[in-house]
Structure formats: C-alpha cells, structure tokens
Design a protein around this motif. Structure first.
Motif: not given
Length: 366
Positions: A37-42, A65-72, A93-97
């Motif tokens: 995961g990583t974080l982007l600024h909004t 404010p922060l946006l969480r991004l998960l990628a495979l 973990l919730p995003y990874a699921k």
C-alpha cells in the motif's frame, strides 16, 4: 464524466503482461506478484475531508487529507493486476481483501508483515494462490515438523480459523554490509504455503522475497514520476475517484506499451525499460502530435516503444542502498542523521538460514 468509465477502462487494461517463463516474473513456474500500500495526498477541502480525513494528534489535525491505495503488482514488469483505494483511516488488510479475486493458482503472492493476518492468508490459500509473507514479530509459531533445509512446518489460526492452516516457516538472519564498512543485521521470519523443501528450498525463498519491492518501484513511478510529488487536484469525491483511476489507467497503458516494444526483443528484460522514458515519449507524442499516425509501416512498438528501446537502462544496474529521507514536514519517518549513510553505496548481503534439528539450533550458510 464521473469515475465509472475510467474505472472500467482501468479494469480492461489491468492484468499481468509477462509471457510464460519471462525472466523476473516467474519462480519455478509460478507468476510472482506483490501486494503493498501507499498514501496519496488529497486537497484540503471540506468537500473531501469528511471522507478523507487528516491525521489527528491529541488536540490538532495536521498535514493533507490522505487516500490509501493498495495494488497487486506483477513482479518483473510492474504491471497492475488490480487496485483498491479509499480513506487512509482503514488499514491495508481491508483493501487487500478486495484484491483476492485477482489471485489464482498460477500465482505466488509476496507481501510484508502487514499482510500476515490469519484470515487473509487463509483467503489467499482458498484462492489457490501460494504466498510468501514476512511474519510479524508477535507471531511465534510452534514447530510441528522439522525439515531438512532448516525450515519447519507449523499450523496457524488458533482461535481464528475453523481449520488450522499448515504453513512452512523459514527463519533467517540477513547481514547487509555497505561499501564504507557499515553493517546492518536483520532477523527475518518468512511463512509460506510452499510446503515442499526440495522443490522450494528455503535459501531460494529468502532470496526471492526481495522481489516484493517491485510494488514500491510502481508507487515511485506513479507518485514521483507521474505526479511529481503533487497533491491530487480534484475537489469532489467522484472527481477524485476519477483522477486516481486515470492515473492507474495511464500507468498501466505505458507498462503495456513497454511490454509491446519487447515483443520482438525477448532477450531484453522488462526491467531495462525506463518508465521515465515511456512517460516522456507518451507526453511528447500527445502534445506535439508526432508519431501518432506514422508514415511508415506501423509496428507494435510504435513511437513510445521505439523511444524506450533506444534508451534502455543498463543491463546490470549497480546495487545501492540509501537512507530514507524526509520529504515533507508531515512525513512519518523521523530524522535519521548520523544513523544511516546519507549517500548511496554498493552493498553485499549474506544470508544465514536457521537450522533446527532434534532440538539443536545449528546454522547453514550461503
């Protein structure tokens, strides 16, 4: 136009691109993929902060404010297979699921200790995929069977899973020696559902684990190369979703362009394709209108692919390590002056796999 069309476009382009057996993307017939995961600024705007809140201290909020991004991510090519994002307040973990549906029996998932939850690993197992995950410090498995390569079989999920999950545990010590003589030692405990020590030796899996950093390289391309460290600009929830999907779509399109360029050059690994060159060539093509409709015979590489092929990265890039630095006042990484070298250096890694047999702890070195 809203986020839905861009989401659909991303989902159309997303997916692995490596051909079977392509170097850097496979391990013993399994496609290696990484999740992180990583974080982007909004923007700091009231129309967004109700969904993307700032971090809060004891009395004050701070930062963007922060946006969480998960990628495979597919290792080797750094292609996006699937992605999920939302408020930073939800853990990884919730995003990874949400990405589990993209896994299948052909894949080997690499992940750090944030993803060693029992339910998550069990879900990966149910998908048919294999996993190689670093264990959290609190997990201390009880050996049920000692194996010849120093690893051991254990069962996890007590009190959580209906049926305990059998895993193989590899304990190792990594010693990193920098060119200036600085030495750093780390203790690793890896857990995997690759249970056969003959087909999947422990020493190979320890070496393989570092490929998970391909996800970090992907995020660097998106955040530093494409966004240039800028804050996302949309000031509505739907617009922000659209912007993120646009970023992911553009990134994946460039990765596919790089892979297409190598169709006739199978001897060139995807790691030699520079994402910076791909982005610059695409920008020049779109803004100047050159090479969109070539006068000569159209080939699969196109103007963008040919630009990448003419400026390949070195075949053997120097291995270097450098301390993580603070890029802004709200960085979660504290000052590290005097603790780590401040200049990039060559390094060597020595791995020691712990060997347990008959209650004695001996060690095999490689």
């Amino acid at each position: 136009m809203g986020a839905a069309p861009l989401r659909r476009l991303f989902e159309t382009l997303a997916g692995p691109v490596a051909r079977p057996g392509q170097a850097g993307s496979f391990y013993r017939g399994l496609r290696t993929v990484a999740v992180d995961g990583t974080l982007l600024h909004t923007p700091d705007d009231e129309t967004l902060t109700w969904r993307y809140p700032k971090r809060a201290g004891e009395s004050l909020e701070f930062g963007y404010p922060l946006l969480r991004l998960l990628a495979l991510v597919e290792c080797g090519t750094r292609a996006l297979i699937a992605a999920a994002f939302g408020p930073e307040s939800e853990g990884e973990l919730p995003y990874a699921k949400r990405l589990l549906a993209a896994l299948d029996e052909t894949m080997l998932l690499l992940a750090d200790a944030a993803f060693d939850g029992n339910e998550f690993l069990d879900a990966v197992q149910q998908s048919g995929a294999r996993f190689l995950v670093r264990s959290g410090a609190r997990r201390v498995p009880t050996p049920a069977e000692h194996l010849g390569d120093g690893s051991y079989i254990a069962r996890i999920g007590y009190g959580v899973l209906r049926v305990l999950l059998p895993v193989r545990v590899i304990e190792a010590t990594l010693t990193v020696t920098l060119a200036d003589g600085t030495v750093r030692t780390e203790q690793w405990r890896l857990i995997t559902n690759l249970l056969d020590p003959v087909r999947f030796p422990a020493a190979e899996l320890v070496d393989l684990y570092h490929r998970r950093w391909q996800a970090e390289t992907t995020y660097f391309s998106i955040k530093a190369t494409m966004l240039d460290g800028r804050v996302l600009r949309s000031r509505s929830i739907d617009g922000l979703d659209q912007e993120v999907y646009a970023l992911l779509t553009a990134y994946q399109a460039l990765i596919r362009a790089g892979d297409d360029a190598l169709t006739g050059r199978p001897e060139v690994p995807m790691e030699r394709i520079s994402f910076t060159v791909l982005l610059a060539a695409a920008t020049d093509t779109v803004t100047a209108g050159h090479g969109i409709f070539p006068d000569t015979l159209i080939d699969l590489a196109g103007a963008i692919g040919h630009a990448a092929l003419s400026d390949l990265l070195p075949a053997h890039r120097r291995q270097r390590v450098k301390a993580r630095t603070r890029k802004n006042p709200t960085s979660k990484y504290g000052p590290n002056a005097g603790q780590h070298p401040q200049k990039a250096q060559n390094y060597t890694v020595h791995t020691t796999v712990a060997f347990f047999a008959h209650g004695l702890n001996s060690r095999s070195r490689r």
